[in-house]
Design a protein around this motif. Structure first.
Motif, PDB file in Angstrom:
ATOM      1  N   GLY A 181      14.402  21.674 -30.228  1.00 25.23           N
ATOM      2  CA  GLY A 181      15.607  22.246 -29.639  1.00 25.23           C
ATOM      3  C   GLY A 181      16.713  21.231 -29.488  1.00 25.23           C
ATOM      4  N   LEU A 182      16.357  20.029 -29.029  1.00 27.61           N
ATOM      5  CA  LEU A 182      17.364  18.994 -28.847  1.00 27.61           C
ATOM      6  C   LEU A 182      17.972  18.583 -30.188  1.00 27.61           C
ATOM      7  CD1 LEU A 182      18.827  16.900 -27.113  1.00 27.61           C
ATOM      8  CD2 LEU A 182      16.846  15.387 -27.380  1.00 27.61           C
ATOM      9  N   LEU A 183      17.133  18.378 -31.192  1.00 26.90           N
ATOM     10  CA  LEU A 183      17.657  17.965 -32.497  1.00 26.90           C
ATOM     11  C   LEU A 183      18.517  19.049 -33.132  1.00 26.90           C
ATOM     12  CD1 LEU A 183      14.743  16.009 -34.219  1.00 26.90           C
ATOM     13  CD2 LEU A 183      16.900  15.128 -33.366  1.00 26.90           C
ATOM     14  N   LEU A 184      18.099  20.292 -33.008  1.00 23.83           N
ATOM     15  CA  LEU A 184      18.892  21.378 -33.590  1.00 23.83           C
ATOM     16  C   LEU A 184      20.255  21.480 -32.925  1.00 23.83           C
ATOM     17  CD1 LEU A 184      16.163  24.125 -34.124  1.00 23.83           C
ATOM     18  CD2 LEU A 184      17.454  22.920 -35.901  1.00 23.83           C
ATOM     19  N   LEU A 185      20.317  21.264 -31.624  1.00 24.71           N
ATOM     20  CA  LEU A 185      21.617  21.282 -30.936  1.00 24.71           C
ATOM     21  C   LEU A 185      22.524  20.178 -31.471  1.00 24.71           C
ATOM     22  CD1 LEU A 185      20.611  22.007 -27.221  1.00 24.71           C
ATOM     23  CD2 LEU A 185      21.887  23.506 -28.776  1.00 24.71           C
ATOM     24  N   LEU A 186      21.953  18.994 -31.653  1.00 21.48           N
ATOM     25  CA  LEU A 186      22.747  17.886 -32.199  1.00 21.48           C
ATOM     26  C   LEU A 186      23.201  18.182 -33.620  1.00 21.48           C
ATOM     27  CD1 LEU A 186      20.649  14.826 -30.934  1.00 21.48           C
ATOM     28  CD2 LEU A 186      22.864  15.604 -30.073  1.00 21.48           C
ATOM     29  N   GLY A 187      22.294  18.746 -34.426  1.00 21.53           N
ATOM     30  CA  GLY A 187      22.645  19.066 -35.807  1.00 21.53           C
ATOM     31  C   GLY A 187      23.717  20.123 -35.896  1.00 21.53           C
ATOM     32  N   LEU A 188      23.604  21.169 -35.082  1.00 26.72           N
ATOM     33  CA  LEU A 188      24.604  22.239 -35.103  1.00 26.72           C
ATOM     34  C   LEU A 188      25.949  21.736 -34.590  1.00 26.72           C
ATOM     35  CD1 LEU A 188      22.405  25.199 -33.813  1.00 26.72           C
ATOM     36  CD2 LEU A 188      23.333  24.903 -36.124  1.00 26.72           C
ATOM     37  N   ALA A 189      25.924  20.825 -33.616  1.00 25.96           N
ATOM     38  CA  ALA A 189      27.178  20.278 -33.098  1.00 25.96           C
ATOM     39  C   ALA A 189      27.928  19.510 -34.180  1.00 25.96           C
ATOM     40  CB  ALA A 189      26.898  19.372 -31.900  1.00 25.96           C
ATOM     41  N   SER A 190      27.179  18.916 -35.120  1.00 26.79           N
ATOM     42  CA  SER A 190      27.832  18.139 -36.176  1.00 26.79           C
ATOM     43  C   SER A 190      28.653  19.021 -37.112  1.00 26.79           C
ATOM     44  CB  SER A 190      26.787  17.373 -36.985  1.00 26.79           C
ATOM     45  OG  SER A 190      25.973  18.261 -37.755  1.00 26.79           O
ATOM     46  N   LEU A 191      28.361  20.317 -37.147  1.00 20.33           N
ATOM     47  CA  LEU A 191      29.116  21.223 -38.022  1.00 20.33           C
ATOM     48  C   LEU A 191      30.559  21.395 -37.559  1.00 20.33           C
ATOM     49  CD1 LEU A 191      26.515  24.052 -38.743  1.00 20.33           C
ATOM     50  CD2 LEU A 191      27.104  22.084 -40.160  1.00 20.33           C
ATOM     51  N   PHE A 192      30.815  21.046 -36.300  1.00 18.27           N
ATOM     52  CA  PHE A 192      32.184  21.185 -35.793  1.00 18.27           C
ATOM     53  C   PHE A 192      33.069  20.027 -36.233  1.00 18.27           C
ATOM     54  CE2 PHE A 192      29.697  23.786 -32.871  1.00 18.27           C
ATOM     55  CZ  PHE A 192      30.473  24.941 -32.813  1.00 18.27           C
ATOM     56  N   ALA A 193      32.468  18.979 -36.781  1.00 18.15           N
ATOM     57  CA  ALA A 193      33.265  17.865 -37.305  1.00 18.15           C
ATOM     58  C   ALA A 193      33.875  18.260 -38.641  1.00 18.15           C
ATOM     59  CB  ALA A 193      32.386  16.622 -37.471  1.00 18.15           C
ATOM     60  N   SER A 194      35.049  17.740 -38.937  1.00 16.78           N
ATOM     61  CA  SER A 194      35.693  18.029 -40.217  1.00 16.78           C
ATOM     62  C   SER A 194      35.020  17.233 -41.325  1.00 16.78           C
ATOM     63  CB  SER A 194      37.176  17.662 -40.151  1.00 16.78           C
ATOM     64  OG  SER A 194      37.333  16.256 -40.008  1.00 16.78           O
ATOM     65  N   ASP A 195      35.264  17.647 -42.565  1.00 15.34           N
ATOM     66  CA  ASP A 195      34.710  16.905 -43.702  1.00 15.34           C
ATOM     67  C   ASP A 195      35.214  15.470 -43.716  1.00 15.34           C
ATOM     68  OD1 ASP A 195      33.255  19.042 -44.544  1.00 15.34           O
ATOM     69  OD2 ASP A 195      34.626  19.638 -46.155  1.00 15.34           O
ATOM     70  N   ALA A 196      36.471  15.274 -43.315  1.00 11.79           N
ATOM     71  CA  ALA A 196      37.043  13.928 -43.301  1.00 11.79           C
ATOM     72  C   ALA A 196      36.327  13.051 -42.269  1.00 11.79           C
ATOM     73  CB  ALA A 196      38.530  13.990 -42.994  1.00 11.79           C
ATOM     74  N   GLU A 197      36.051  13.613 -41.093  1.00 11.25           N
ATOM     75  CA  GLU A 197      35.341  12.853 -40.065  1.00 11.25           C
ATOM     76  C   GLU A 197      33.924  12.517 -40.520  1.00 11.25           C
ATOM     77  OE1 GLU A 197      37.408  14.494 -35.948  1.00 11.25           O
ATOM     78  OE2 GLU A 197      35.810  15.656 -36.927  1.00 11.25           O
ATOM     79  N   SER A 198      33.245  13.480 -41.133  1.00  9.47           N
ATOM     80  CA  SER A 198      31.887  13.241 -41.620  1.00  9.47           C
ATOM     81  C   SER A 198      31.880  12.195 -42.731  1.00  9.47           C
ATOM     82  CB  SER A 198      31.282  14.548 -42.130  1.00  9.47           C
ATOM     83  OG  SER A 198      31.211  15.522 -41.113  1.00  9.47           O
ATOM     84  N   ALA A 199      32.860  12.271 -43.625  1.00  6.46           N
ATOM     85  CA  ALA A 199      32.950  11.280 -44.698  1.00  6.46           C
ATOM     86  C   ALA A 199      33.217   9.891 -44.126  1.00  6.46           C
ATOM     87  CB  ALA A 199      34.043  11.677 -45.679  1.00  6.46           C
ATOM     88  N   GLY A 200      34.007   9.833 -43.057  1.00  8.01           N
ATOM     89  CA  GLY A 200      34.284   8.544 -42.416  1.00  8.01           C
ATOM     90  C   GLY A 200      33.020   7.924 -41.837  1.00  8.01           C
ATOM     91  N   MET A 201      32.149   8.757 -41.259  1.00  5.05           N
ATOM     92  CA  MET A 201      30.888   8.228 -40.729  1.00  5.05           C
ATOM     93  C   MET A 201      30.003   7.709 -41.851  1.00  5.05           C
ATOM     94  SD  MET A 201      29.883  10.768 -37.561  1.00  5.05           S
ATOM     95  CE  MET A 201      30.114  12.321 -38.472  1.00  5.05           C
ATOM     96  N   ASP A 202      30.018   8.388 -43.001  1.00  3.38           N
ATOM     97  CA  ASP A 202      29.249   7.906 -44.152  1.00  3.38           C
ATOM     98  C   ASP A 202      29.770   6.559 -44.639  1.00  3.38           C
ATOM     99  OD1 ASP A 202      27.624  10.103 -44.077  1.00  3.38           O
ATOM    100  OD2 ASP A 202      28.708  11.202 -45.654  1.00  3.38           O
ATOM    101  N   GLU A 203      31.096   6.397 -44.617  1.00  2.00           N
ATOM    102  CA  GLU A 203      31.682   5.121 -45.038  1.00  2.00           C
ATOM    103  C   GLU A 203      31.292   3.996 -44.086  1.00  2.00           C
ATOM    104  OE1 GLU A 203      35.843   5.715 -45.364  1.00  2.00           O
ATOM    105  OE2 GLU A 203      35.704   7.070 -47.097  1.00  2.00           O
ATOM    106  N   GLU A 204      31.238   4.299 -42.790  1.00  2.00           N
ATOM    107  CA  GLU A 204      30.792   3.292 -41.828  1.00  2.00           C
ATOM    108  C   GLU A 204      29.349   2.896 -42.093  1.00  2.00           C
ATOM    109  OE1 GLU A 204      31.378   4.610 -37.857  1.00  2.00           O
ATOM    110  OE2 GLU A 204      33.540   4.924 -38.088  1.00  2.00           O
ATOM    111  N   LEU A 205      28.530   3.871 -42.481  1.00  2.00           N
ATOM    112  CA  LEU A 205      27.123   3.599 -42.761  1.00  2.00           C
ATOM    113  C   LEU A 205      26.964   2.652 -43.937  1.00  2.00           C
ATOM    114  CD1 LEU A 205      24.088   4.240 -42.282  1.00  2.00           C
ATOM    115  CD2 LEU A 205      24.379   6.186 -43.841  1.00  2.00           C
ATOM    116  N   THR A 206      27.771   2.854 -44.975  1.00  2.00           N
ATOM    117  CA  THR A 206      27.620   2.053 -46.193  1.00  2.00           C
ATOM    118  C   THR A 206      28.382   0.728 -46.128  1.00  2.00           C
ATOM    119  OG1 THR A 206      29.502   3.198 -47.217  1.00  2.00           O
ATOM    120  CG2 THR A 206      27.307   4.118 -47.593  1.00  2.00           C
ATOM    121  N   ALA A 207      29.184   0.531 -45.092  1.00  2.00           N
ATOM    122  CA  ALA A 207      30.022  -0.677 -45.021  1.00  2.00           C
ATOM    123  C   ALA A 207      29.192  -1.955 -44.991  1.00  2.00           C
ATOM    124  CB  ALA A 207      30.919  -0.608 -43.783  1.00  2.00           C
ATOM    125  N   GLY A 208      28.016  -1.893 -44.369  1.00  2.00           N
ATOM    126  CA  GLY A 208      27.202  -3.100 -44.252  1.00  2.00           C
ATOM    127  C   GLY A 208      26.195  -3.280 -45.360  1.00  2.00           C
TER     128      GLY A 208
END
Length: 429
Positions: A181-208
């Motif tokens: 239940g906790l993980l699904l809530l977190l996952g569903l909440a991520s759908l409210f982020a825009s594609d640009a915001e999600s792409a930005g998080m991916d870029e932060e992940l690959t920066a290092g």
């Protein structure tokens, strides 16, 4: 990570089955104070080693591991192979090992009872041994170690050792429900982020990634430094997956208290239903996880995909478990299980040696091929390594009762040197 098998003995009924006449090749000979092993349990461990190896190999070979960032330079073949590993292996086999860990816990209790010993000091020493092995494993070889998690959550098993089977099963369901239940809530909440915001998080992940690649290709000191640097992120993931590990522990505890794996012939119809339902639930969830991880569905799905995969993974794990037990009842399945069982008997040794070999291949400890091989080549190499482990395990288990690390952990558990590491002549017939 493997459920260690140093105490994996259990009473086995004498009813005839597919293993008759063959299980003595892998089962330790029974005696008045040592009942026969359950060879199917060893075969399950041997099977789980393959899935763990396929996932860990891709994780140790490149920063673009399964379920992480998408490698822009990967070929179509490499993406297909990585996707297949995601669908069929990621998140499933550590749960299978976790189940077997909980099941073996009841066998350790029985072993202590037969010897008239207090099981708690033994279990605490074993937990400490696992934790120390895990810490060394994480710092020196692979940050994705799960032994430390097993050791910490194993304290819950010690506390729950005298609970009823029904209580253990009810607790497993509750823990799984809360974690899901906790993980699904977190996952569903991520759908409210825009594609640009999600792409930005991916870029932060690959920066290092560039620095990580340089460290793993540098020297031995930089490898250790990189492993230590990743430990905080690894520890943050423990609460996310810890609920599923604990639920699997408790399910294994329930099955061990009911001795369900000691006589699977009585549960054939139920196991078939579990296979069907588990596949129907788990496979679509795994497919969704792989599609989301590949970027096909868009950046905003990259978090929900792994969440759905984690929540549905226990269903597919249960299907694997019951499917292999049913397959072992056939003539071909019995031969396959005989092949897998020796590797399962020394699962902890094989698990750690897998990491050692891969560290020698991918890091500056040896060939420094980190981020230089595609997923297809890495997976092929993992299969070759697994075949070698099957052959070596068969050779060692024909001559010894325990694998090297199993013997060491048993010595820590018992606080004395184990007797009879070498197998008796009768045991090698």
């Amino acid at each position: 990570m493997p459920a260690t098998a140093e105490h994996a003995d259990a009473e086995r009924p004498a009813a005839p089955g597919a293993w008759d006449g063959q299980d003595r090749q892998v089962a330790q000979v029974a005696g008045p104070d040592r009942p026969a092993r359950i060879p199917e349990v060893d075969a399950l461990r041997g099977f789980a080693l393959l899935g763990i190896l396929l996932v860990n190999a891709l994780m140790m070979a490149s920063p673009y591991g399964p379920g992480g960032a998408v490698d822009p330079d990967a070929s179509a073949l490499d993406r297909t192979v990585e996707g297949a590993v995601q669908v069929f292996a990621v998140g499933k086999f550590y749960l299978l090992f976790s189940f077997l860990f909980g099941y073996s816990f009841t066998l350790q209790q029985a072993s202590a009872a037969r010897e008239g010993a207090n099981p708690v000091p033994r279990m605490l020493r074993r937990t400490l041994g696992l934790f120390l092995l895990g810490a060394l494993h994480a710092v020196l070889l692979y940050t994705g170690d799960i032994l430390m998690t097993y050791a910490l959550l194993g304290l819950v098993l010690i506390a729950a050792r005298n609970c009823s089977p029904r209580t253990a099963l009810r607790a497993a369901r509750t823990v799984y429900g809360c974690a899901s239940g906790l993980l699904l809530l977190l996952g569903l909440a991520s759908l409210f982020a825009s594609d640009a915001e999600s792409a930005g998080m991916d870029e932060e992940l690959t920066a290092g990634f560039a620095g990580l690649i340089a460290d793993y290709r540098g020297d031995a000191a930089s490898v250790v430094r990189a492993n230590i640097g990743q430990l905080p992120d690894t520890l943050l993931a423990v609460p996310l997956m810890g609920g599923f590990v604990l639920a699997a522990f408790l399910t294994g505890l329930y099955c061990g208290k009911r001795r369900l794996l000691a006589d699977t012939g009585r549960h054939t119809a139920r196991m078939r239903r579990i296979c069907l339902i588990g596949t129907a639930v788990g496979l679509p969830g795994s497919l969704f996880m792989a599609l989301a991880g590949s970027g096909v569905l868009g950046p905003r799905w990259t978090l929900l995909g792994p969440v759905v995969g984690m929540v549905t993974a226990p269903a597919l794990t249960a299907a694997y478990l019951c499917g292999l037990l049913l397959f072992a009842k056939t003539a071909r399945g019995a031969r396959t299980a005989l092949l897998l069982a020796p590797a399962g008997r020394m699962a902890l040794t094989n698990y750690l040696s897998q990491s050692l070999v891969m560290a020698l291949v991918f890091t500056a400890y040896g060939l420094a091929l980190y981020d230089r091989l595609g997923a297809a080549a890495v997976t092929l190499g993992a299969l070759v390594l697994y075949a070698a482990q099957l052959a070596l395990s068969k050779h060692l288990m024909a001559r010894h009762r325990y694998g090297p690390v199993e013997w060491l952990l048993r010595a820590v558990t018992l606080a004395r040197l184990p007797k009879g590491r070498a197998r008796t002549p009768a045991a090698t017939r």
